[in-house]
Design a protein around this motif. Structure first.
Motif, PDB file in Angstrom:
ATOM      1  N   PRO A  23      38.130  62.882 -15.301  1.00 23.30           N
ATOM      2  CA  PRO A  23      39.124  63.676 -14.210  1.00 23.30           C
ATOM      3  C   PRO A  23      38.692  64.198 -13.050  1.00 23.30           C
ATOM      4  N   ILE A  24      37.260  64.332 -13.071  1.00 25.77           N
ATOM      5  CA  ILE A  24      36.733  64.804 -11.688  1.00 25.77           C
ATOM      6  C   ILE A  24      36.713  63.432 -10.727  1.00 25.77           C
ATOM      7  N   THR A  25      36.421  62.361 -11.106  1.00 29.22           N
ATOM      8  CA  THR A  25      36.824  61.220 -10.173  1.00 29.22           C
ATOM      9  C   THR A  25      38.410  60.989  -9.860  1.00 29.22           C
ATOM     10  N   ALA A  26      39.062  61.339 -10.726  1.00 33.79           N
ATOM     11  CA  ALA A  26      40.673  61.065 -10.420  1.00 33.79           C
ATOM     12  C   ALA A  26      41.062  62.463  -9.399  1.00 33.79           C
ATOM     13  N   LEU A  27      40.602  63.566  -9.683  1.00 32.92           N
ATOM     14  CA  LEU A  27      40.985  64.531  -8.597  1.00 32.92           C
ATOM     15  C   LEU A  27      40.436  64.146  -7.430  1.00 32.92           C
ATOM     16  N   THR A  28      39.133  63.801  -7.148  1.00 34.51           N
ATOM     17  CA  THR A  28      38.504  63.644  -5.922  1.00 34.51           C
ATOM     18  C   THR A  28      39.207  62.305  -5.106  1.00 34.51           C
ATOM     19  N   LEU A  29      39.537  61.226  -6.085  1.00 34.02           N
ATOM     20  CA  LEU A  29      40.376  60.272  -5.212  1.00 34.02           C
ATOM     21  C   LEU A  29      41.809  60.706  -4.867  1.00 34.02           C
TER      22      LEU A  29
END
Length: 185
Positions: A176-182
């Motif tokens: 989820p952190i990766t998706a939010l960053t993207l």
């Protein structure tokens, strides 16, 4: 009543409470891998839907608008906060994750389509709340992880002990952190 008997009973009840599977699970790395992202997801959902108004009033106000395929307020962006479309994307992410998953000696691995769907939706739709990528990605991954753990453990009592078991290195924490960053980029 004897004070010793009282405190002995309280201590016994505390020990019984500590032996409960959920307490044991949250005492280990599952707290970091699944517990903290779950709480963060709930806080983000609450914050997105609360705004200046109360949470319940906002949900009941927008619920009829979510049921339409195209929003009546702005025709330029039909996807934003549209329940049928978001549900379809969410279920697609869950199904792709389930069918792409496999077990190794390290654990369960699956392709999380939410890492692509939600940031792309945020990129294509200017009205889509970027913060919504975190809970949508997390809950999609959580469903896949719990279902796979249940299949592996034959749905016995503590099958879910592996969900989020890698702590801060688990996909439920990092995905989820990766998706939010993207989505933000």
């Amino acid at each position: 009543m004897n004070p010793w008997a009282f405190w002995s009973t309280v201590h016994y009840l505390w020990l019984v409470f500590q032996e409960q599977p959920l307490v044991v699970y949250l005492d280990g790395p599952g707290l970091y891998g699944a517990g903290i992202p779950f709480a963060v997801s709930l806080l983000i959902l609450w914050w997105i839907f609360s705004g200046a108004e109360r949470f319940q009033q906002r949900v009941w106000t927008y619920l009829p608008k979510w049921l339409w395929i195209y929003r009546t307020t702005r025709q330029s962006s039909p996807i934003s906060l549209n329940l049928p479309i978001l549900s379809g994307f969410f279920l697609t992410c869950v199904v792709i994750g389930h069918y792409s998953g496999y077990w190794t000696q390290i654990g369960y691995h699956f392709f999380d389509a939410g890492l692509i769907f939600w940031p792309m939706l945020a990129l294509l739709d200017g009205e889509f709340p970027v913060l919504l990528t975190y809970p949508l990605t997390f809950f999609g991954m959580l469903i896949d992880d719990v279902f796979a753990a249940g299949q592996q453990g034959h749905w016995a009592g503590t099958y879910w002990f592996g969900v989020g078991g890698a702590g801060f290195h688990d996909g439920l924490f990092i995905g989820p952190i990766t998706a939010l960053t993207l989505a933000v980029l």
